[in-house]
Design a protein around this motif. Structure first.
Motif, PDB file in Angstrom:
ATOM      1  N   LEU A 126     -21.492 -14.407  32.244  1.00  0.00           N
ATOM      2  CA  LEU A 126     -21.057 -15.786  32.433  1.00  0.00           C
ATOM      3  C   LEU A 126     -22.210 -16.773  32.284  1.00  0.00           C
ATOM      4  N   GLU A 127     -23.425 -16.369  32.672  1.00  0.00           N
ATOM      5  CA  GLU A 127     -24.560 -17.287  32.652  1.00  0.00           C
ATOM      6  C   GLU A 127     -25.322 -17.269  31.332  1.00  0.00           C
ATOM      7  N   THR A 128     -24.916 -16.424  30.395  1.00  0.00           N
ATOM      8  CA  THR A 128     -25.647 -16.323  29.129  1.00  0.00           C
ATOM      9  C   THR A 128     -24.795 -16.702  27.913  1.00  0.00           C
ATOM     10  N   ILE A 129     -23.480 -16.678  28.031  1.00  0.00           N
ATOM     11  CA  ILE A 129     -22.594 -17.026  26.917  1.00  0.00           C
ATOM     12  C   ILE A 129     -21.953 -18.384  27.203  1.00  0.00           C
ATOM     13  N   HIS A 130     -22.202 -19.338  26.306  1.00  0.00           N
ATOM     14  CA  HIS A 130     -21.732 -20.704  26.537  1.00  0.00           C
ATOM     15  C   HIS A 130     -20.967 -21.272  25.355  1.00  0.00           C
ATOM     16  N   LEU A 131     -20.565 -20.414  24.422  1.00  0.00           N
ATOM     17  CA  LEU A 131     -19.737 -20.819  23.296  1.00  0.00           C
ATOM     18  C   LEU A 131     -18.555 -19.865  23.174  1.00  0.00           C
ATOM     19  N   GLU A 132     -17.383 -20.406  22.906  1.00  0.00           N
ATOM     20  CA  GLU A 132     -16.216 -19.532  22.765  1.00  0.00           C
ATOM     21  C   GLU A 132     -16.377 -18.598  21.579  1.00  0.00           C
ATOM     22  N   SER A 133     -17.097 -19.043  20.541  1.00  0.00           N
ATOM     23  CA  SER A 133     -17.287 -18.200  19.355  1.00  0.00           C
ATOM     24  C   SER A 133     -18.098 -16.948  19.666  1.00  0.00           C
ATOM     25  N   ASP A 134     -18.840 -16.961  20.777  1.00  0.00           N
ATOM     26  CA  ASP A 134     -19.616 -15.789  21.176  1.00  0.00           C
ATOM     27  C   ASP A 134     -18.818 -14.849  22.081  1.00  0.00           C
ATOM     28  N   CYS A 135     -17.592 -15.227  22.398  1.00  0.00           N
ATOM     29  CA  CYS A 135     -16.731 -14.406  23.261  1.00  0.00           C
ATOM     30  C   CYS A 135     -15.767 -13.576  22.412  1.00  0.00           C
ATOM     31  N   ILE A 136     -15.413 -12.416  22.908  1.00  0.00           N
ATOM     32  CA  ILE A 136     -14.344 -11.617  22.302  1.00  0.00           C
ATOM     33  C   ILE A 136     -13.040 -12.085  22.928  1.00  0.00           C
ATOM     34  N   LEU A 137     -12.228 -12.786  22.160  1.00  0.00           N
ATOM     35  CA  LEU A 137     -11.008 -13.378  22.693  1.00  0.00           C
ATOM     36  C   LEU A 137      -9.928 -12.315  22.902  1.00  0.00           C
ATOM     37  N   ARG A 138      -9.180 -12.482  23.975  1.00  0.00           N
ATOM     38  CA  ARG A 138      -7.995 -11.647  24.165  1.00  0.00           C
ATOM     39  C   ARG A 138      -6.947 -12.078  23.137  1.00  0.00           C
ATOM     40  N   ASN A 139      -6.128 -11.151  22.718  1.00  0.00           N
ATOM     41  CA  ASN A 139      -5.020 -11.474  21.830  1.00  0.00           C
ATOM     42  C   ASN A 139      -3.808 -10.629  22.196  1.00  0.00           C
ATOM     43  N   LYS A 140      -2.708 -10.910  21.561  1.00  0.00           N
ATOM     44  CA  LYS A 140      -1.452 -10.272  21.918  1.00  0.00           C
ATOM     45  C   LYS A 140      -1.498  -8.757  21.709  1.00  0.00           C
TER      46      LYS A 140
END
Length: 399
Positions: A126-140
């Protein structure tokens, strides 16, 4: 959905008379009419304890059946003309516990390794990733695989099943997934009011004031600040915030202010603190950046350039927040809270559902406040639930 405390939230009866309230709004209405209290329809009210005991599937069974009928189309005759009408459940709004509860994610964000219902970020990141593009998004698809794995664990021990559930941050299948168009990883929105006014703003105001009070040179006097806030005049109607208590600031307790009071307080502080703090103070500058972000999120429309600038400002604010307010080394908590992290997902949410102000919980809270005032005035908390239900039925029947 919203939980309403009918008794004194600070008294011994706290939680005894808490009820869960469900509303729905027709999104075809223009926003200026949709935000009217007359356009907010009551779906149902029940005891919060009973809802958690019986589950949402029992309470929302008839509502879900209606959604299935609307999905397949209903023939209605209007002005002697028969047409087939369709309807969908666009999205669900509420605070983080309410949305997680209905979506069947872990209700307490601290109870899961993956605390976000929009992405797969782990708590330690949480304290190192500050862009959504750096996250693995959940999907259906991935969510369905996780739910299936939990359901296949029925024959395992409770501890093994709970371990799988905690790893994914998911309890079971959301009841709305029977509607094939509904995506539980996208349609449970992050509510701007709860994320900002009752979350980030509340926390960061306390952190900033504590820093200024304990600063060896500034030594901010909170009594003077409260006085100056009380003298601030506005050209438009706004909620006057109550005085700030020094013990709540120093102990970093959550201010017991309403959402509108916190919003007004943040604007007043931006003006008042300018007399005591220089513009190059990084703590004050980061607070002003947060206000700029939240003001942008309340816009009525967005361009692609606006969203790019908003994402950059959120990244800059969250990075600065980690440096300015680090958590003690012996603490398990994080400087960046799940509500700070939720800011990252507002960009994609705006692209899917439009400006957050058209869907936030502010107007629903206004409808609740009318009835909570009645409970405080009559001081009869033994029969408060029945009286509250009687009052809301009469009110909605009138409108």
């Amino acid at each position: 959905m919203d939980e309403v405390e009918l008794a004194n939230p600070l008294g011994s009866k706290k939680g005894k008379h808490k009820v869960s309230v469900f509303y729905w709004t027709l999104m075809n209405l223009p926003p200026k009419f949709r935000s009217s209290l007359r356009s907010i329809m009551l779906l149902g009210v029940l005891s919060s304890d009973l809802l958690k005991q019986r589950g949402t599937a029992v309470f929302l069974k008839s509502f879900l059946s209606d959604l299935i009928f609307l999905r397949d189309g209903v023939i209605l005759t209007v002005r002697n003309e028969s047409l087939k009408w369709y309807g969908i459940l666009l999205h669900f709004v509420g605070d983080i516990p309410a949305s997680n509860f209905i979506a069947e994610f872990k209700e307490g964000v601290g109870a899961a390794n993956l605390p976000c219902r929009s992405c797969m970020i782990i708590r330690n990141d949480l304290e190192t990733i500050h862009l959504e593009s750096d996250c693995i998004l959940r999907n259906k698809i991935s969510h369905e695989a996780q739910v299936s794995q939990i359901e296949c664990a029925e024959n395992q021990t409770a501890a093994q099943k709970d371990s799988i559930s905690t790893r994914f941050g998911v309890n079971c299948r959301c009841i709305f997934t029977i509607l094939e168009y509904f995506d539980a990883t996208k349609c449970f929105m992050h509510d701007l009011m709860h994320v900002s006014n009752e979350g980030i703003l509340n926390k960061e105001i306390a952190l900033l004031l504590k820093y200024l009070i304990e600063h060896p040179i500034i030594k901010l006097d909170l009594n003077i600040v409260n006085y100056k806030i009380s003298t601030v005049k506005s050209s438009r109607e706004c909620t006057i915030p109550p005085p700030i208590r020094k013990n709540e600031v120093l102990e970093l307790k959550k201010f017991s202010f309403s959402s509108s009071e916190i919003s007004s307080l943040s604007m007043c502080l931006a003006l008042v603190l300018g007399e005591f703090v220089s513009d190059d103070d990084v703590h004050y500058a980061n607070f002003l950046l947060l206000l700029e972000i939240l003001a942008s999120l309340q816009s009525y429309q967005f361009s692609e350039q606006d969203l790019q600038m908003l994402a950059k400002n959120i990244e800059l604010h969250n990075r600065n927040h980690v440096l300015l307010y680090p958590k003690p080394l012996d603490s398990d908590s994080k400087s960046i809270t799940p509500k700070h992290h939720s800011l990252l997902h507002f960009i994609s949410q705006i692209k899917m559902f439009g400006p957050p102000r058209y869907s936030w919980c502010m107007r629903y809270e206004s409808l609740n406040s009318k009835f909570k005032k009645i409970m405080r005035r009559n001081s009869n908390f033994i029969t408060s639930l029945s009286l509250w239900l009687h009052t809301i039925r009469n009110s909605l029947a009138y409108t």
